[in-house]
Structure formats: C-alpha cells, structure tokens
Write a protein that holds these residues in place. Structure first.
Motif, PDB file in Angstrom:
ATOM      1  N   SER A  69       0.800  -1.254   0.063  1.00  0.00           N
ATOM      2  CA  SER A  69       0.102  -0.030  -0.045  1.00  0.00           C
ATOM      3  C   SER A  69       0.911   1.374   0.206  1.00  0.00           C
ATOM      4  CB  SER A  69      -1.102  -0.029   1.200  1.00  0.00           C
ATOM      5  OG  SER A  69      -0.197  -0.024   2.449  1.00  0.00           O
ATOM      6  N   ASP A  70       2.030   1.124   0.690  1.00  0.00           N
ATOM      7  CA  ASP A  70       2.968   2.239   0.826  1.00  0.00           C
ATOM      8  C   ASP A  70       4.505   2.090   1.093  1.00  0.00           C
ATOM      9  OD1 ASP A  70       3.049   1.822   3.458  1.00  0.00           O
ATOM     10  OD2 ASP A  70       1.318   3.256   4.021  1.00  0.00           O
ATOM     11  N   LYS A  71       5.375   2.951   1.165  1.00  0.00           N
ATOM     12  CA  LYS A  71       6.523   2.631   1.123  1.00  0.00           C
ATOM     13  C   LYS A  71       6.888   1.848   2.637  1.00  0.00           C
ATOM     14  CE  LYS A  71       8.635   7.142   2.604  1.00  0.00           C
ATOM     15  NZ  LYS A  71       9.477   8.281   2.042  1.00  0.00           N
ATOM     16  N   SER A  72       6.127   2.273   3.516  1.00  0.00           N
ATOM     17  CA  SER A  72       6.366   1.766   5.153  1.00  0.00           C
ATOM     18  C   SER A  72       5.930   0.346   5.138  1.00  0.00           C
ATOM     19  CB  SER A  72       5.417   2.574   5.946  1.00  0.00           C
ATOM     20  OG  SER A  72       5.311   2.185   7.305  1.00  0.00           O
ATOM     21  N   GLU A  73       4.784  -0.093   4.278  1.00  0.00           N
ATOM     22  CA  GLU A  73       4.540  -1.329   4.446  1.00  0.00           C
ATOM     23  C   GLU A  73       5.615  -2.194   3.638  1.00  0.00           C
ATOM     24  OE1 GLU A  73       1.077  -4.543   3.136  1.00  0.00           O
ATOM     25  OE2 GLU A  73       0.957  -2.709   2.157  1.00  0.00           O
ATOM     26  N   LEU A  74       6.181  -1.800   2.487  1.00  0.00           N
ATOM     27  CA  LEU A  74       7.296  -2.170   1.850  1.00  0.00           C
ATOM     28  C   LEU A  74       8.151  -2.673   2.808  1.00  0.00           C
ATOM     29  CD1 LEU A  74       8.460  -3.306  -0.793  1.00  0.00           C
ATOM     30  CD2 LEU A  74       8.927  -1.143  -1.271  1.00  0.00           C
TER      31      LEU A  74
END
Length: 422
Positions: A61-66
């Motif tokens: 969903s976003d870079k934090s999840e990645l």
C-alpha cells in the motif's frame, strides 16, 4: 531451499507475479541498505523490479509497508538459513560456518540490513524484534551445545550470537561505506572472514592482559570553562551531537525525530535550530564527530599497544566501550546514499582511511608474529560488526560494565571460540 522472500507479502495468482514480488523485495532491500528504511523511493523500486508505479500497489500500500515486509522477509530468510545449517550438520562449528555461508553467499545481496524498526508501528516493530530474538536464541543454543560438548571455550553464547549477526549485518552495508564491490566474490571473502574471526580469532599467541588498556573516557572527556561563552556553547553543541548519535544508533536515523532528540535533552526545538539548520546537517555533524573519535581510538591503540595484535584489539575494545557509553559515536549505518554527494564521497574516503590504518596494525602483527596470517583486508572489514550492534542496546541489562563487555567481545574476536584453533 524454500525461499522466505517469496512468502512475505499477500498471496499471488501466478508464477510471474511471485517472481515480481521477489524482485520487489530484493530491490527494496537495496533501497533500505543505501537510503534507509524510511527513505525508500517507490518509483526506483518499481522500475528496478520491472513494475509500473501503479502496479506496485498490487503488492504493497505504501513505502512503509514495503519496508516492513522487506525486513520481515529478511528475518525469515536468516531464520531459514539457520534452521537449514542446524539440520545439516552435527558439529556446531560447521553449523555456524554453513549458516554464514548460506546467508551471505547463497542470498547474494538480496537481504536488508536489520534495524530501523522504530520507524514502523509498535506492533510491526515488536514482531520484527521477536523474529530477531528467535534467530539470536537459535545461534546462542548452537554455541551453548558447542561449549557443552567441549568443542567451544566457555564464552557467553548470547554475546557470540550477537557478534555473529552484527558482523553479518555490517558486511551487507560495509561495501557502500568502504567503496567495495557488491559482488559474490567479495561476499565469499567476507563470509570466510567472519567464520575465521568467530572460530579462530586472529591471535597467534596466548592471551594478553588488558588491565593497562585505556578507558574511552580518558580519551574523550575535555575540561570546559563554564564562564567562557564559546566553550560553554561548544559543550552544549557536543551534548546535542552525542545525544542524537545515541538515539540514531538505537532507533535508526529515520526512526528518530528532532522532537525525540530535544525531548531526551529536556530542551526545545528552538535550541536545536540555534546550532543546526536541519536534520541532515545534524546527521552530517554526528558523522564528522564519529570519524574524529574513530581516529582518536586508532592513535590511542598505537600508543598503548605493545605489538600489532594488541594495537588492533585495543581499537576494537575502545569502539566497544564507546558504543556502550552515554556519548557514543554515530555508527556507520543505512542511509549513506541519502546524504549530499559531496558529503558522501568525503565520508567514504574517511572510512577507507580508518580501515587502512587498522589493516596496517594487523599487518604489523603478522610481521611481528602476534597475529595469525590471513585475509587482513576482509578480517578487518568484518571485525567492525562485532561492536556496531552494541549501539542498539541489546546487552544494556546484562549486569556487566562497558569494560567487561568490551573485554568479552575482544576475547571472542581476538582468540576465537574453538578450543582447538589449529
């Protein structure tokens, strides 16, 4: 060998999607190691993985999840390699060697440097820490069995486990700081160096006493005249740098905010901006302070050591003490590529200079017979990982003093854990 990287994200429908997911996590690891977990560039990751910017959102969903999924997959991969090594051999020395080989050679640069958990949510941070603790417990169990069987010396199993993971973590990052190639040949050399240091150490002779070695406070404490405005201002600036360095080391640069730093000092943001323009300038000055301290440690080692081995080990001892103290130097960590190019190249040059100085100490030990002959270049590179991990506070509640812990770590890296080192 089942690949933990392929299991980290949501289920996929096709083999092609599974391959894309694996590439995505591998490219995220490269971004984390170069820019830091909080500075992942989704466009760059998507392009390198062969995805469009829109397609990447099928997987995250976003870079934090990645970042979370990549760090979680890295922990799973390390655990998988440890389990395979433990199942494949009965000899604990071979188990450790195989684990290091699998993780640094077979994985071929696809894993992230562990850390930066604090920038994630509390639940994700706790999960990653639990995974890392499981790995450390498994390694410590291997060492404990080696001690019980008479294969290893009586050492602290958890300290050895932390040194092992610390070196593995560091050599994933070291090539960026030292201008070294990120290739398989370098990975093999560094894997061999870690095993050599852990199992056999680099001493060619019996143990030396350490009682005459310097305390880090002897080298770093300076007297300040409180009535001199310039000196008082400089002391406050140094205190800010020391506090920031300690928090950056413990939580990661991306996981530490300016609010965290000023709160630790009991100050306000206004005080911060009196000394620094922004966080980037603060990080740069923390690194400048660190390099000055690293230079000081090498010079002290030359003065206090009686041979090449002792001088090389004193350098390590001082770095251990410093990371366990209240004013540690900033460790060389992820995020180098996020700094301005001019600063980045300067820091690489300074890192190479210190590395070369330690190599010279080691080489002089080979010449005078105090150090075992070996791959000096790789062993001095890997050895830094035996103290870098201390910055995260893993042994803060061990009940041992900074000096005692530094002694214990240097005992491992200097003399190895094998009873028969031949």
């Amino acid at each position: 060998m089942q690949d933990a990287l392929e299991q980290a994200t949501k289920p996929v429908a096709t083999r092609k999607q599974a391959e894309k997911r694996q590439k995505l996590l591998a490219q995220a690891a490269i971004q984390i190691n170069s820019n830091g977990a909080g500075s992942i560039n989704l466009d760059a990751v998507a392009k390198a993985a062969g995805l469009s910017r829109n397609a990447i959102y099928y997987y995250v969903s976003d870079k934090s999840e990645l970042a979370y999924l990549c760090l979680s997959a890295t922990c799973d991969a390390i655990q998988e390699d440890l389990d395979e090594a433990l199942a494949g051999f009965d000899d604990p020395a071979l188990q450790i060697s195989e684990f290091v080989r699998l993780n640094l050679i077979e994985r071929s640069g696809r894993l992230a440097v562990l850390g930066d958990y604090d920038l994630l949510g509390g639940e994700q941070c706790s999960e990653l820490l639990a995974k890392e603790r499981k790995i450390l417990d498994g390694l410590a169990g291997c060492v404990a069995r080696g001690i019980a069987s008479g294969r290893f010396r009586a050492v602290d199993p958890h300290l050895v486990a932390n040194c092992s993971i610390g070196m593995i973590n560091w050599v994933r990052l070291a090539p960026r700081w030292l201008g070294e190639p990120l290739d398989d040949a370098n990975g093999r050399r560094l894997a061999d160096a870690i095993c050599e240091l852990l199992l056999r150490g680099f001493a060619a002779r019996d143990k030396l006493p350490t009682s005459h070695w310097p305390f880090v406070e002897q080298l770093t404490v300076t007297k300040v005249n409180p009535f001199d405005r310039g000196e008082a201002r400089e002391q406050k600036r140094d205190q800010l740098l020391a506090t920031a360095s300690q928090l950056f080391n413990r939580r990661g640069i991306d996981g530490t905010s300016l609010n965290d730093i000023v709160a630790e000092l009991g100050a306000t943001k206004g005080v911060f901006y009196h000394y620094f323009r922004d966080k980037t300038e603060l990080v740069v000055e923390c690194y400048n302070r660190a390099f000055e301290l690293y230079d000081t440690f090498v010079e002290a080692a030359r003065s206090y050591g009686t041979n090449g081995f002792e001088r090389a080990l004193i350098t390590n001892h001082l770095n251990c003490q410093a990371q366990l103290g209240s004013a540690p130097p900033l460790t060389l960590q992820t995020g180098l590529d996020a700094l301005p190019e001019s600063v980045r190249s300067q820091f690489i040059t300074r890192s190479q200079k210190i590395w070369l100085e330690v190599q010279r100490l080691f080489a002089s030990g080979v010449d005078d017979g105090s150090c075992r002959a070996g791959d000096i270049r790789s062993m001095t590179e890997a050895a830094a990982g035996t103290f870098a991990w201390l910055a995260r506070g893993g042994l803060a509640n061990s009940g041992k003093s900074a000096w005692e812990l530094a002694d214990a770590i240097c005992d491992v890296v200097g003399y190895g854990i094998l009873i028969d080192r031949n």
